[in-house]
Enzyme design. Sequence first.
Site, mmCIF file in Angstrom:
data_model
loop_
_atom_site.group_PDB
_atom_site.id
_atom_site.type_symbol
_atom_site.label_atom_id
_atom_site.label_comp_id
_atom_site.label_asym_id
_atom_site.label_seq_id
_atom_site.Cartn_x
_atom_site.Cartn_y
_atom_site.Cartn_z
ATOM 1 N N ASP A 151 0.840 -1.207 0.000
ATOM 2 C CA ASP A 151 0.000 0.000 0.000
ATOM 3 C C ASP A 151 0.873 1.255 0.000
ATOM 4 O O ASP A 151 0.545 2.264 -0.635
ATOM 5 C CB ASP A 151 -0.928 0.005 1.221
ATOM 6 C CG ASP A 151 -1.765 -1.265 1.318
ATOM 7 O OD1 ASP A 151 -2.200 -1.760 0.262
ATOM 8 O OD2 ASP A 151 -1.961 -1.763 2.440
ATOM 9 N N HIS A 180 -5.067 -3.728 5.663
ATOM 10 C CA HIS A 180 -4.505 -4.074 4.351
ATOM 11 C C HIS A 180 -5.571 -4.657 3.422
ATOM 12 O O HIS A 180 -5.348 -5.658 2.767
ATOM 13 C CB HIS A 180 -3.340 -5.053 4.527
ATOM 14 C CG HIS A 180 -2.634 -5.408 3.245
ATOM 15 N ND1 HIS A 180 -2.114 -4.458 2.396
ATOM 16 C CD2 HIS A 180 -2.387 -6.614 2.664
ATOM 17 C CE1 HIS A 180 -1.558 -5.067 1.349
ATOM 18 N NE2 HIS A 180 -1.718 -6.371 1.492
#
Length: 341
Positions: A151, A180
């Site tokens: 990310d 996540h």
Amino acid sequence: MVKAVVLGAAGGIGQPLALLLKANPLVTELGLFDIVNTPGVAADLSHIATPAKVEGFLPPDDGLLKALKGADVVVIPAGVPRKPGMTRDDLFKINAGIIKDLATGIAKAAPKALVLVISNPVNSTVPIVAEVFKKFGTFDPKRLFGVTTLDVVRSSTFVSEIIGDLALSKDVVVPVVGGHSGVTIVPLLSQSSHPLPSSVDASAYDVLVNRIQFGGDEVVKAKNGAGSATLSMAYAGAEFASKVIRALSGEKGIVAPTYVNLSADAEGGAALTKELGQELAYFSSNVELGPGGITKINALGKITEKEAELVKAAIPELVKNIETGVNFVAEAYKAAEEPRL
């Protein structure tokens, strides 16, 4: 002397991740485990002129325990990849059992290792590993990490694209907090080392956030059923593993976002909880790394009203994901203890 172990080393993430770890000069021994092909992967990697000695193991003859013996760092990319139309809940049903078994092996053979979980859904698989470790009396929250680095990597790349200079991508740092998956991924773009251009209006901002949150879907769709984000995930996993290994080797001041149990730092966890306005067992935030794992969990700091809304939206999903992981292990052990007719 650092021994790194990759569990799931023959897969789409595992092979390139193992390659990148073999290329890391701080790794002196590399153990590989998977249900197929690991001896071949190990033989291939062993020809590369870097310090790490490489060994590959399969399940027979306690291969998992042999691979883990003496491990300092264990990275887990094992499991099946996400396919088009597959939700992370679908993925969980398959990968949860795999992670539970691997965590059992770690608890038996490498209870002091630093454990980095890549296998999705990370929001639930990290609690699974923790609950297994608790059953064996080996749980140390400072030594368990959910790898959310992809990310961060995506944020750096996408922001540099908007700025118009991809050469900046290695220098752009955007803290990403929460979890996540999907809405639990919260990029703190206001804290970016390189501010967004003034031309980025509210609509463009929302598009950027959505792309960071659902970048995995972009790759799954582009691969048209042939896989998920394996190469970028391997790169991100190796980047985070490298930071953990550098900290293990004595380097100070290394900070990176990662999904952790907030009890790893009571003071930092309490401050973060106060910011969130709700108790959570796990959350991803900037964490300072040391030889024993987590030394400090950093607070969110100053965030915008929009980012506060994103954090608020992430919390209910995180609560559900964490409960899913904890409940899976409880039910699995309960089923194992029930007498069979």
